[in-house]
Design an enzyme around this catalytic site. Sequence first.
Site, PDB file in Angstrom:
ATOM      1  N   ASN A   9      62.992  80.372  35.440  1.00 12.36           N
ATOM      2  CA  ASN A   9      62.792  79.151  36.279  1.00 12.36           C
ATOM      3  C   ASN A   9      61.415  78.498  36.285  1.00 12.36           C
ATOM      4  OD1 ASN A   9      62.876  77.201  38.447  1.00 12.36           O
ATOM      5  ND2 ASN A   9      63.474  78.705  40.013  1.00 12.36           N
ATOM      6  N   LEU A  10      61.130  77.437  35.928  1.00 16.09           N
ATOM      7  CA  LEU A  10      59.863  76.964  35.870  1.00 16.09           C
ATOM      8  C   LEU A  10      59.154  76.439  37.113  1.00 16.09           C
ATOM      9  CD1 LEU A  10      59.909  75.073  32.459  1.00 16.09           C
ATOM     10  CD2 LEU A  10      59.824  77.671  32.781  1.00 16.09           C
ATOM     11  N   HIS A  93      69.058  77.645  45.396  1.00 16.92           N
ATOM     12  CA  HIS A  93      67.833  78.481  45.190  1.00 16.92           C
ATOM     13  C   HIS A  93      67.158  78.694  46.719  1.00 16.92           C
ATOM     14  CE1 HIS A  93      63.989  80.066  44.132  1.00 16.92           C
ATOM     15  NE2 HIS A  93      64.296  80.222  43.046  1.00 16.92           N
ATOM     16  N   GLU A 141      68.649  87.162  44.953  1.00 11.07           N
ATOM     17  CA  GLU A 141      66.907  87.115  44.949  1.00 11.07           C
ATOM     18  C   GLU A 141      66.588  87.149  46.464  1.00 11.07           C
ATOM     19  OE1 GLU A 141      65.413  84.553  41.389  1.00 11.07           O
ATOM     20  OE2 GLU A 141      65.781  83.401  43.365  1.00 11.07           O
ATOM     21  N   GLY A 181      60.101  88.859  41.522  1.00 11.70           N
ATOM     22  CA  GLY A 181      59.118  89.695  40.923  1.00 11.70           C
ATOM     23  C   GLY A 181      59.349  90.326  39.801  1.00 11.70           C
ATOM     24  N   ALA A 202      60.346  83.971  37.477  1.00 15.83           N
ATOM     25  CA  ALA A 202      59.687  82.538  37.144  1.00 15.83           C
ATOM     26  C   ALA A 202      58.250  82.896  36.979  1.00 15.83           C
ATOM     27  CB  ALA A 202      59.583  81.644  38.572  1.00 15.83           C
ATOM     28  N   SER A 203      57.527  83.463  38.149  1.00 16.77           N
ATOM     29  CA  SER A 203      55.893  83.261  37.910  1.00 16.77           C
ATOM     30  C   SER A 203      55.479  84.423  36.864  1.00 16.77           C
ATOM     31  CB  SER A 203      55.385  83.828  39.203  1.00 16.77           C
ATOM     32  OG  SER A 203      56.248  85.020  39.699  1.00 16.77           O
TER      33      SER A 203
HETATM   34  O1  G3P Z   1      64.243  81.819  40.470  1.00 18.42           O
HETATM   35  C1  G3P Z   1      63.356  82.828  40.133  1.00 18.42           C
HETATM   36  C2  G3P Z   1      62.561  83.031  41.481  1.00 18.42           C
HETATM   37  O2  G3P Z   1      62.845  82.749  42.705  1.00 18.42           O
HETATM   38  C3  G3P Z   1      61.867  84.537  41.240  1.00 18.42           C
HETATM   39  O3  G3P Z   1      60.418  83.858  41.163  1.00 18.42           O
HETATM   40  O4  G3P Z   1      58.313  84.257  40.773  1.00 18.42           O
HETATM   41  O5  G3P Z   1      59.421  85.945  41.716  1.00 18.42           O
HETATM   42  O6  G3P Z   1      59.900  85.738  39.257  1.00 18.42           O
HETATM   43  P1  G3P Z   1      59.423  85.204  40.736  1.00 18.42           P
END
Ligand code: G3P
Length: 222
Positions: A9-10, A93, A141, A181, A202-203
């Site tokens: 997810n960008l 989301h 999530e 995470g 994402a991150s």
């Molecule tokens: O959609 C992916 C997300 O919300 C997780 O984000 O940065 O923890 O990988 P992250």
Amino acid sequence: MDKPFILINLKTYTEGAGQRAHAIAGAAEQVAGESGVAIGVAPSCLDLHPLAMHYAIPVYAQHVDGAPPGAWTGHVTAGALKSSGAIGSLVNHSERRLTLAGVEASVAALRQEGLVSVICSNNEATSAASAALSPGYVAIEPPELIGGGVSVAKANPGIISRSVEVVRKVDPGVKILTGAGIQTGEDVKIARDLGTDGVLLASGVVKAKAPIVVLRDLVSMI
Ligand code: G3P
């Protein structure tokens, strides 16, 4: 066991927009080719069409409205996503929450266009409710772990295994992703060992100095 699905997810990160979105999609295409693992991206709507045209990877939207085409302003319809080249969309989301009726309408709109829905949930109860709508995927999530350095796979494996259990009970045809995470191949392996079909992250990739290095690590233990 099938190979897992990795969906990046960008979000609205500067590092995941425009030319940088292209760089991540290109890296995802390369690592998918090297490893045989399906790696998709969910860019902003503005980047969706160019990425879908340029790269041979699945491209998802980050959000879709349940509205049909017509007199709606500022909405994202499933039909518009389809003609832009998306193969599906995230729904609900934690950074774009919908009402339960809104989730149902978005999933129905995607289904009508033959697109895949990925409903995000935050716990076992919402995972079960999401599975009742028979989406392509439920993505678990826990919001408190999103964007932090600690993976849900290590911090809260129980929420994953309990969600897997309830989703399988409600609709065994629904696939399951886990997110929050996730950063390493070990996180992906734990998620898989807990019974999920892949990860949503994402991150870890988007904010990395070299996204391709992280992508190669993510597929390294599959
Ligand atoms: O959609 C992916 C997300 O919300 C997780 O984000 O940065 O923890 O990988 P992250």
